[in-house]
Motif scaffolding. Structure first.
Motif, short mmCIF file in Angstrom:
data_model
loop_
_atom_site.label_atom_id
_atom_site.label_comp_id
_atom_site.label_asym_id
_atom_site.label_seq_id
_atom_site.Cartn_x
_atom_site.Cartn_y
_atom_site.Cartn_z
N ASP A 538 0.81 -1.22 0.00
CA ASP A 538 0.00 0.00 0.00
C ASP A 538 0.84 1.27 0.00
O ASP A 538 0.30 2.38 0.08
CB ASP A 538 -0.94 0.01 1.21
N ARG A 539 2.16 1.10 -0.08
CA ARG A 539 3.05 2.27 -0.02
C ARG A 539 3.60 2.66 -1.37
O ARG A 539 3.76 3.85 -1.67
CB ARG A 539 4.21 2.00 0.95
N ILE A 540 3.92 1.68 -2.21
CA ILE A 540 4.48 1.95 -3.53
C ILE A 540 3.84 1.00 -4.54
O ILE A 540 3.31 -0.04 -4.18
CB ILE A 540 6.02 1.79 -3.56
N ALA A 541 3.89 1.39 -5.80
CA ALA A 541 3.30 0.57 -6.87
C ALA A 541 3.96 -0.80 -6.94
O ALA A 541 5.14 -0.96 -6.60
CB ALA A 541 3.43 1.30 -8.21
N ASN A 542 3.22 -1.77 -7.42
CA ASN A 542 3.69 -3.16 -7.44
C ASN A 542 5.01 -3.34 -8.16
O ASN A 542 5.85 -4.14 -7.76
CB ASN A 542 2.63 -4.06 -8.08
N HIS A 543 5.20 -2.60 -9.28
CA HIS A 543 6.41 -2.81 -10.06
C HIS A 543 7.67 -2.29 -9.35
O HIS A 543 8.77 -2.60 -9.76
CB HIS A 543 6.28 -2.17 -11.44
N LYS A 544 7.47 -1.52 -8.28
CA LYS A 544 8.61 -1.01 -7.51
C LYS A 544 8.99 -1.93 -6.34
O LYS A 544 10.07 -1.79 -5.77
CB LYS A 544 8.30 0.39 -6.96
N ILE A 545 8.11 -2.84 -6.00
CA ILE A 545 8.36 -3.73 -4.86
C ILE A 545 9.44 -4.75 -5.23
O ILE A 545 9.35 -5.40 -6.28
CB ILE A 545 7.06 -4.44 -4.44
N PRO A 546 10.48 -4.90 -4.41
CA PRO A 546 11.60 -5.80 -4.77
C PRO A 546 11.15 -7.23 -5.03
O PRO A 546 10.44 -7.84 -4.22
CB PRO A 546 12.51 -5.72 -3.54
#
Length: 578
Positions: A538-546
């Protein structure tokens, strides 16, 4: 081949041609510009009046002619002007998938003299809230998915300034101060003309957000002049490439190759598999399709099998996405059974094109050739272009610098380096953005005396072709999406129990790079990779999640200045992963 390219360059750009250049001041700095450039993007749209009966937009199984879209553009432009007071200096945000309504909204907004704010459709609610608060649009036009994300913060956003909501493809309940698309965009009652507008070439046409190194995205201010000149660059580079092939054939005493397969009246049919909220699809695909009376083919989401079906059905002439998309088409089981003979050009940008893929495209297309380009949001589109035989001659190059742009490669002291030596690539010309919205310090840091610092490490060969060596920015280029490491690190540091974190890119066969993180937990903290990803959702877009996470027991390696040594860390962890 390069000699033929140079001859074609001189011929296409010669005085008296449509690409004749002259010099003028742009924001106080002398620059080359095209003498015949339309004054605004509204003018570009008005040039399509003769294409009324041609198919303009195809979305899955929906089809719209230029006349269909034009009526809706006129209807919406008058709604924006007369009901919401939208005009020069204002902004209207678009938040949706690649629906036909994106295209209609875009041209209607620009026709009023306002700037279209392209909202990243993958953003979470907080990311949308930041961009809306930063850009302060008078109206937000959003699809159902984006509406649901913005509703929880709508009252807070409206506390700062009025924000009207127009929703499309949304069946949910509407809040006060919102309209459904079909209730306000009625093509049957559209006025015969667009509303009057006073547009300066250096007014903002579009605000596209590019991830920021401080953790917040920056709104790049693309001007009408910049977008028009990018469009003319694309056309000119295509004509130069075609003329070079003709000259090579003549010199060899061979028959000139047949013109590439085209759609009705020689118009292109361009598939846009990447999002319209980026310059790649909007400025480099939608704009050329429009000015040429062509068709833009949109899809709900990327699916190579469905893309091949549409390529065959619509006789697509140009496919341009990130390199992995071209590879997935060529390796798909349906490639051999679908008719792809209409494709004249395949390639794109957003990530370096692997050398093997350049050759594979060249041998796989029946009547087409590979193409690539290098560009940035901050240059309204392409900085270089390389296609056809020239690209095959220099498959590792992004191509030559476009005509109205000056370029130089400099060292850490901003001194120009010798030809062939690597350094930071700086460019100056009418396509460079005005600046970053509400960020004068970031603007001053990136644009000095008109020169934009790309942050990329490049070299220029003896023919003036650009080779991108590395990126100076702390960034991961994931499938054409810029992911700034500091933004992801900032989100991870917000979680409880994080002592240290370093985010970096690791090689990925499909996406070019994938986001990875090395994490050191505070004593007593219990967390695994899945837990970290869930906390980031819920903090950053999915493509940014490691996609890759390592938990380390020791401090992250540092240099003498105390900075994390990411390259050393990445190389060690990637080796272990292999």
């Amino acid at each position: 081949m390069i000699d033929h390219f140079r001859a074609a360059w001189d011929e296409i750009l010669a005085p008296g041609t449509m690409f004749e250049m002259t010099e003028t001041e742009v924001r106080g700095i002398p620059m080359r510009v095209f003498a015949a450039a339309p004054p605004s993007m509204r003018s570009v749209w008005e040039l399509t009046a003769g294409y009324a009966d041609r198919t303009y937009v195809v979305f899955e199984d929906e089809r719209y002619t230029y006349a269909d879209i034009d009526a809706r553009v006129r209807a919406l432009a008058h709604v924006l002007r007369e009901q919401h007071g939208v005009g020069s200096g204002d902004r209207v945000a678009i938040a949706m998938r690649n629906y036909p309504e994106w295209v209609i909204s875009y041209w209607a907004i620009l026709a009023t003299g306002a700037a279209a704010v392209g909202m990243n459709a993958w953003w979470t609610g907080p990311e949308m809230q930041y961009a809306l608060g930063d850009s302060q649009p008078k109206v937000l036009i959003a699809d159902g998915e984006r509406v649901e994300r913005v509703l929880p913060m709508l009252d807070e956003l409206r506390a700062g300034a009025p924000l009207h909501l127009i929703t499309t493809r949304h069946d949910g309940e509407l809040p006060a101060g919102a309209d459904r698309w079909d209730d306000v965009v009625d093509p049957s009652t559209a006025p015969d003309t667009l509303p009057e507008a006073d547009i300066d070439p250096d007014d903002d046409a579009t605000i596209f957000y590019t991830s920021g190194t401080t953790g917040f995205p920056k709104g790049a201010q693309l001007t009408h002049r910049g977008c028009v000149h990018n469009l003319m660059h694309i056309i000119a580079m295509g004509q130069i490439a075609g003329a070079a092939v003709q000259k090579a054939a003549e010199a060899a005493g061979e028959p000139a190759p047949d013109p590439a397969a085209q759609g009705p009246a020689g118009s292109p049919v361009i598939m846009a598999p990447t999002p319209l909220f980026h310059v790649t699809a909007n400025n480099c695909l939608l704009h050329p399709a429009t000015i040429g009376g062509g068709t833009i083919v949109l899809t709900y989401k990327w699916d190579p099998g469905r893309a091949l079906e549409l390529i065959e059905r619509e006789k697509v002439t140009n496919f341009s996405g990130v390199p992995t998309m071209s590879r997935e088409l060529l390796t798909h089981p349906d490639w051999s059974t679908r008719d792809t003979s209409s494709i004249a050009a395949m390639g794109g940008g957003g990530a370096p094109m692997p050398r093997d893929l350049v050759g594979k495209i060249g041998t796989s297309l029946k009547s087409g050739a590979p193409s690539t380009g290098y560009g940035l949001t901050e240059t309204c589109g392409i900085v270089t272009g390389n296609s056809g035989a020239t690209y095959l001659a220099k498959p590792e190059s992004a191509g030559p610098i476009v005509p109205t742009l000056d370029a130089k490669v400099v060292d850490e002291e901003d001194r120009e380096v010798a030809p062939g030596e690597p350094g930071r690539l700086l460019v100056r010309g009418p396509i460079v953005i005005k600046g970053y919205l509400n960020k004068p310090e970031a603007t001053a840091e990136s644009i000095r005396d008109g020169w934009f610092d790309t942050g990329d490490i490049a070299r220029l060969d003896e023919d003036g072709f650009v080779y991108i060596v590395d990126r100076a920015k702390d960034m991961v280029l994931r499938g054409g999406e810029n992911v700034y490491c500091s933004e992801v690190e900032a989100a991870i540091y917000e979680l409880d129990g994080i002592a240290e974190v370093a985010v970096f890119g690791v090689p990925d066969e499909r996406l070019g790079e994938e986001v990875a993180a090395a994490v050191v937990l505070a004593p007593g903290t219990d967390m695994d990779a899945d837990g970290l990803r869930a906390a980031l959702k819920d903090r950053i877009a999915n493509h940014k999640i490691p996609a890759h996470v390592w938990f380390l027991d020791e401090q992250l390696p540092r240099n003498a200045n105390g900075k994390f040594v990411k390259r050393e860390l990445r190389d060690r962890l990637v080796a272990e992963m292999a």
